[in-house]
Enzyme design. Structure first.
Site, PDB file in Angstrom:
ATOM      1  N   LEU A  20      -5.302  -6.714   0.838  1.00 27.58           N
ATOM      2  CA  LEU A  20      -5.141  -6.127   2.157  1.00 27.58           C
ATOM      3  C   LEU A  20      -4.568  -4.722   2.056  1.00 27.58           C
ATOM      4  O   LEU A  20      -3.772  -4.422   1.167  1.00 27.58           O
ATOM      5  CB  LEU A  20      -4.212  -6.999   3.007  1.00 27.58           C
ATOM      6  CG  LEU A  20      -4.749  -8.391   3.373  1.00 27.58           C
ATOM      7  CD1 LEU A  20      -3.644  -9.238   3.983  1.00 27.58           C
ATOM      8  CD2 LEU A  20      -5.914  -8.280   4.332  1.00 27.58           C
ATOM      9  N   ALA A  21      -4.970  -3.881   3.003  1.00 28.09           N
ATOM     10  CA  ALA A  21      -4.473  -2.500   3.040  1.00 28.09           C
ATOM     11  C   ALA A  21      -4.104  -2.160   4.476  1.00 28.09           C
ATOM     12  O   ALA A  21      -4.713  -1.321   5.123  1.00 28.09           O
ATOM     13  CB  ALA A  21      -5.515  -1.538   2.505  1.00 28.09           C
ATOM     14  N   GLY A  22      -3.095  -2.845   4.987  1.00 34.01           N
ATOM     15  CA  GLY A  22      -2.686  -2.628   6.367  1.00 34.01           C
ATOM     16  C   GLY A  22      -3.394  -3.576   7.312  1.00 34.01           C
ATOM     17  O   GLY A  22      -4.196  -4.424   6.906  1.00 34.01           O
ATOM     18  N   HIS A  54       9.329  -5.316   1.425  1.00 35.42           N
ATOM     19  CA  HIS A  54       8.720  -4.705   0.239  1.00 35.42           C
ATOM     20  C   HIS A  54       9.716  -4.746  -0.912  1.00 35.42           C
ATOM     21  O   HIS A  54      10.023  -3.726  -1.541  1.00 35.42           O
ATOM     22  CB  HIS A  54       8.280  -3.274   0.538  1.00 35.42           C
ATOM     23  CG  HIS A  54       7.085  -3.199   1.432  1.00 35.42           C
ATOM     24  ND1 HIS A  54       5.797  -3.371   0.984  1.00 35.42           N
ATOM     25  CD2 HIS A  54       6.988  -2.997   2.769  1.00 35.42           C
ATOM     26  CE1 HIS A  54       4.955  -3.263   1.996  1.00 35.42           C
ATOM     27  NE2 HIS A  54       5.652  -3.048   3.093  1.00 35.42           N
ATOM     28  N   HIS A  85       7.819  -8.176   7.988  1.00 33.48           N
ATOM     29  CA  HIS A  85       6.617  -8.979   7.697  1.00 33.48           C
ATOM     30  C   HIS A  85       6.836  -9.915   6.510  1.00 33.48           C
ATOM     31  O   HIS A  85       6.212  -9.790   5.461  1.00 33.48           O
ATOM     32  CB  HIS A  85       5.367  -8.121   7.556  1.00 33.48           C
ATOM     33  CG  HIS A  85       5.446  -6.955   6.612  1.00 33.48           C
ATOM     34  ND1 HIS A  85       5.855  -7.057   5.297  1.00 33.48           N
ATOM     35  CD2 HIS A  85       5.114  -5.657   6.787  1.00 33.48           C
ATOM     36  CE1 HIS A  85       5.791  -5.879   4.715  1.00 33.48           C
ATOM     37  NE2 HIS A  85       5.346  -5.010   5.607  1.00 33.48           N
ATOM     38  N   ALA A 130       0.813  -1.219   0.000  1.00 27.93           N
ATOM     39  CA  ALA A 130       0.000   0.000   0.000  1.00 27.93           C
ATOM     40  C   ALA A 130       0.847   1.270   0.000  1.00 27.93           C
ATOM     41  O   ALA A 130       0.306   2.369   0.120  1.00 27.93           O
ATOM     42  CB  ALA A 130      -0.927  -0.006   1.212  1.00 27.93           C
ATOM     43  N   ASP A 140       1.550  -4.799  13.019  1.00 26.13           N
ATOM     44  CA  ASP A 140       1.596  -3.837  11.917  1.00 26.13           C
ATOM     45  C   ASP A 140       0.322  -2.993  11.878  1.00 26.13           C
ATOM     46  O   ASP A 140      -0.213  -2.707  10.807  1.00 26.13           O
ATOM     47  CB  ASP A 140       1.809  -4.567  10.590  1.00 26.13           C
ATOM     48  CG  ASP A 140       2.174  -3.623   9.443  1.00 26.13           C
ATOM     49  OD1 ASP A 140       2.598  -2.488   9.733  1.00 26.13           O
ATOM     50  OD2 ASP A 140       2.021  -4.018   8.278  1.00 26.13           O
ATOM     51  N   GLY A 168       3.782  -8.032   1.277  1.00 21.42           N
ATOM     52  CA  GLY A 168       4.493  -7.082   0.437  1.00 21.42           C
ATOM     53  C   GLY A 168       5.275  -7.825  -0.623  1.00 21.42           C
ATOM     54  O   GLY A 168       6.484  -7.631  -0.783  1.00 21.42           O
ATOM     55  N   HIS A 206      -3.192 -11.904   7.242  1.00 26.75           N
ATOM     56  CA  HIS A 206      -2.045 -11.649   6.371  1.00 26.75           C
ATOM     57  C   HIS A 206      -1.353 -12.912   5.869  1.00 26.75           C
ATOM     58  O   HIS A 206      -0.773 -12.901   4.777  1.00 26.75           O
ATOM     59  CB  HIS A 206      -1.020 -10.751   7.087  1.00 26.75           C
ATOM     60  CG  HIS A 206      -1.351  -9.299   7.014  1.00 26.75           C
ATOM     61  ND1 HIS A 206      -2.347  -8.734   7.772  1.00 26.75           N
ATOM     62  CD2 HIS A 206      -0.835  -8.289   6.254  1.00 26.75           C
ATOM     63  CE1 HIS A 206      -2.423  -7.435   7.493  1.00 26.75           C
ATOM     64  NE2 HIS A 206      -1.521  -7.139   6.586  1.00 26.75           N
TER      65      HIS A 206
END
Length: 372
Positions: free
Chosen positions: A303-305, A189, A210, A134, A268, A214, A245
């Site tokens: 997912l967005a956070g 990421h 994480h 994101a 997170d 990502g 997640h």
């Protein structure tokens, strides 16, 4: 002050005497019924909290009161210590966040104790869809040591962790510089090749942010950046075990591959964590908080956070990975402290009394009563 509770490691009842902010004694209570007793453990430490309750550390509207509000909400969930995390943004946006955080800490001794360092997750990340997650594409860029140093100055030297994509031009030199300055470097990421992952670890990267999130939706089945990070003994890994997640089989494989000695659990939590179900605007985009706390781009499964806090992650990792409660607590207390170079916090005489009281039944979720 004396607390009667079940020790998180032994499940046995103990009397914890607290004086002057430290554990004065820890005494067994044989033959004490345990049915009504809470459990006791060190309070959680989370290396990645982006905000909650509509407050984000990247927000141009961030204030010291907002920082205190986030901290108070984290305490309700057993998080006694955390790293305020800023994500990818413009130079000025990131500088503003660090400036506000540093000023809030300078003016508040309790915040200074709860927030021992900051996490910069970006902007030196992949710009590709998938690995970028994101994070706004327009601000993803190559590492710049001079830029980072200006942010570190704004933060009062408190940036303690930085997440980097090692395939970015200049990333290896940046990792060397950050690591030599005492900053914990994480890989995240990223769209790096396996050889670039190995080079980053050799340059001083110490953990993965994480792991498993990502990422691209489709990867080569053998030669890819997830396997390489999982196999690298020099890298620890943070995992988001909120039940959204990562699927159970992945969590189990990652924990078994790294072992609980090299895994730290993070929630997170994002700025929408703790808000009721509904649609919200953040980062100039619309997101939806679903029942159960899952946050997605409306109309998609993406997912967005995270909408969860660290307490929600404990029961999941116990069930998913088959670890003990003690292992799960260690991955949310001892491991992040060790990675960040913070003093250990254990249930022992002389240790700081930053304690969490909670209810838990095997197979269930942790329900925090309070942080003492």
């Amino acid at each position: 002050m004396q607390i009667h509770a079940r020790h998180f490691r032994t499940a046995q009842p103990v009397a914890v005497t607290v004086a002057g902010g430290r554990i004065a004694s820890l005494t067994p209570l044989p033959d004490t019924p345990v049915e009504s007793l809470p459990w006791v453990a060190p309070a959680f430490v989370d290396v990645q909290i982006n905000g909650c309750l509509g407050i984000g550390f990247n927000s141009p509207a961030l204030t010291a009161d907002g920082v205190r509000t986030v901290t108070a909400e984290c305490l309700k969930h057993g998080i006694g210590t955390y790293c305020p995390t800023l994500i990818t943004g413009s130079f000025e946006a990131i500088r503003h966040g660090f400036t506000v955080l540093a000023a809030a800490i300078d003016a508040d001794a309790e915040l200074a104790r709860r927030l021992p360092g900051f996490h910069l997750e970006g902007p030196y990340l992949s710009g590709d869809d998938g690995p970028r997650g994101a994070h706004p594409r327009e601000h993803a860029r190559d590492p710049d040591w001079d830029e980072f140093r200006r942010w570190q100055d704004a933060a009062g030297g408190r940036i303690r962790m930085v997440t980097v994509a090692p395939e970015r031009t200049g990333a290896l030199r940046f990792i060397e510089q950050a690591a030599s300055s005492g900053v914990v470097v994480a890989i995240g990421h990223t769209a790096a090749t396996p050889s670039q992952i190995r080079a980053a670890a050799a340059a001083g990267a110490r953990t993965s942010t994480h792991l498993g999130n990502g990422c691209h939706a489709v990867l080569p089945r053998h030669e890819n950046y997830i396997w390489e990070q999982l196999a690298c003994d020099d890298l620890w890994a943070s995992l988001i075990t909120d039940g959204h997640h990562l699927p159970a089989a992945v969590v189990k494989s990652f924990v078994r591959g790294k072992t609980p000695a090299r895994v730290l659990i993070t929630c997170d939590a994002g700025s929408l964590a703790g808000l009721p179900p509904g649609r919200y605007r953040d980062w100039g985009q619309e997101f939806e908080v679903l029942p159960g706390g899952k946050i997605v781009v409306p109309g998609t499964p993406f997912l967005a956070g995270s909408g969860s806090f660290t307490d929600a992650c404990i029961g999941h990792v116990v069930r998913m990975a088959g670890v003990t409660l003690a292992d799960a607590i260690d991955m949310t207390t001892a491991r992040p402290r060790e990675l960040l170079g913070l003093p250990a916090s254990t249930l022992a005489p002389g240790e700081p009394a930053d304690l969490m009281l909670f209810d838990w039944q095997p197979g269930g979720d942790v329900v925090v009563r309070q942080v003492v």
